[in-house]
Enzyme design. Structure first.
Site, short mmCIF file in Angstrom:
data_model
loop_
_atom_site.label_atom_id
_atom_site.label_comp_id
_atom_site.label_asym_id
_atom_site.label_seq_id
_atom_site.Cartn_x
_atom_site.Cartn_y
_atom_site.Cartn_z
N ASP A 171 0.70 -1.31 0.00
CA ASP A 171 -0.03 -0.03 -0.06
C ASP A 171 0.94 1.45 -0.03
O ASP A 171 0.31 2.44 0.17
CB ASP A 171 -0.82 -0.08 1.09
CG ASP A 171 -0.30 -0.30 2.58
OD1 ASP A 171 0.94 0.03 2.49
OD2 ASP A 171 -1.20 0.01 3.51
N SER A 172 2.14 0.97 -0.10
CA SER A 172 3.09 2.18 -0.26
C SER A 172 2.78 2.82 -1.66
O SER A 172 3.16 3.97 -1.95
CB SER A 172 4.49 1.52 -0.34
OG SER A 172 4.60 0.55 -1.11
N ASP A 186 -0.78 -6.46 0.16
CA ASP A 186 -1.15 -5.72 1.48
C ASP A 186 -2.62 -5.47 1.62
O ASP A 186 -3.27 -5.29 0.53
CB ASP A 186 -0.37 -4.18 1.20
CG ASP A 186 0.42 -3.99 2.36
OD1 ASP A 186 0.75 -4.87 3.10
OD2 ASP A 186 1.44 -3.07 2.00
N GLU A 212 9.39 -3.69 10.55
CA GLU A 212 9.82 -2.29 9.95
C GLU A 212 10.42 -1.65 11.03
O GLU A 212 9.51 -1.22 12.01
CB GLU A 212 8.57 -1.75 9.08
CG GLU A 212 8.95 -0.28 8.50
CD GLU A 212 7.83 0.22 7.45
OE1 GLU A 212 6.83 -0.78 7.06
OE2 GLU A 212 8.03 1.22 7.17
O1 KIV Z 1 3.65 -0.98 1.70
C1 KIV Z 1 4.67 -1.23 1.52
O2 KIV Z 1 5.54 -1.36 0.61
C2 KIV Z 1 5.25 -2.01 2.73
C3 KIV Z 1 6.75 -1.95 2.68
C4 KIV Z 1 7.23 -0.87 2.93
C5 KIV Z 1 7.13 -3.37 3.96
O3 KIV Z 1 4.76 -2.29 3.61
#
Ligand code: KIV
Length: 271
Positions: free
Chosen positions: A51-52, A90, A187
């Site tokens: 979700d990044s 995610d 994290e």
């Molecule tokens: O959303 C994402 O990309 C993540 C990573 C930074 C671990 O959760």
């Protein structure tokens, strides 16, 4: 493609085997087909449709605005490009707020190409983890800095610095494993905490900003390519494109550096 030419899919079992042999593995985010294909071809074991994407693709200031619809769209695209990597998706903010929403949303992700789902949280996600896992959905539990809780945490900083918090996090990680989590992701935690958690669990542990002791490492693809949109990139990221002349070779260098235990180095680690 004939089965003779196709590479075997990386499964949860493959990751467990790597952990038991003491071999490190690589995880990288992807949001679209072309990079998904290159990442998979480069030997990255786990691709995370994170979700990044809310920050690096959509330009939001946090991951909170990402919806299930957004996640599914990017997951479908990555899935079309993926060759044989394990595809983790995610679960967006509030998509697992109750058991019912968690079940229906995790089902949608699995039906759209995911091989596992990632949820942020500690002990409170144990029940959800059991529910999903018992129904055949592998769960990665994301602990430490959990960006979906940024408004409660108050900022992006290292978690688990004091002894009481560390003991609590170790106990929570063990509870998540007992609840059926297949993978744990840590994290932004200090190196010694990540080492203790990784050693006390039999499931593979993936780290970001968690030092070199975890079984696998994950990074956001934009950070690896040196195109982070953050004004001050965190210390745990490394621009692999700076030392390589193509995207392919930068990703291969990332995989190699993890396998050879050259990344993350001291300068990328919190103590
Ligand atoms: O959303 C994402 O990309 C993540 C990573 C930074 C671990 O959760």
């Amino acid at each position: 493609m004939s089965s003779q030419n196709s590479k075997a899919l990386i499964t949860i079992n493959s990751l467990h085997k790597l952990k038991s042999k003491g071999e490190k593995f690589a995880c990288l985010t992807a949001y679209e087909a072309t990079l998904g294909k290159i990442i998979s071809q480069s030997g990255v074991e786990v691709i995370l449709v994170g979700d990044s994407l809310g920050m690096v693709i959509q330009g939001h200031e946090s991951t909170l605005p990402v919806t299930m619809q957004d996640l599914i769209y990017h997951l479908q695209n990555v899935s079309r490009g993926n060759i044989n990597s394990h595809l983790m998706a995610d679960m967006p903010f509030m998509s697992y707020a109750t058991k019912e929403t968690a079940l229906s949303n995790a089902t949608l992700l699995m039906q759209n190409g995911a091989h596992s789902v990632k949820l942020e949280g500690g002990r409170w996600i144990c029940d959800l983890t059991s529910t999903l896992s018992q129904r055949g959905i592998p769960v990665c539990a994301h602990m430490g800095l959990t960006p979906q809780s940024i408004n409660r945490i108050g900022g992006y900083f290292v978690q688990g610095r004091d002894t009481d918090k560390q003991d609590e996090m170790i106990a929570e990680a063990k509870d998540l494993e007992s609840a059926g989590a297949s993978i744990l992701l840590l994290e932004c935690v200090p190196d010694d905490l990540a080492r203790k958690i990784t050693q006390s669990l039999s499931i593979p542990v993936i780290g970001i900003g968690a030092g070199p002791s975890t079984d696998g490492q994950v990074m956001v693809i934009h950070d690896l390519l040196g195109i982070s949109c953050l004004e001050q990139p965190p210390k745990f990221i490394k621009n692999f494109l700076a030392e390589n002349d193509s995207v392919q070779s930068a990703i291969s260098a990332y995989v190699r550096a993890i396998k050879e235990q050259k990344f993350p180095a001291k300068e990328h680690t919190f103590f």
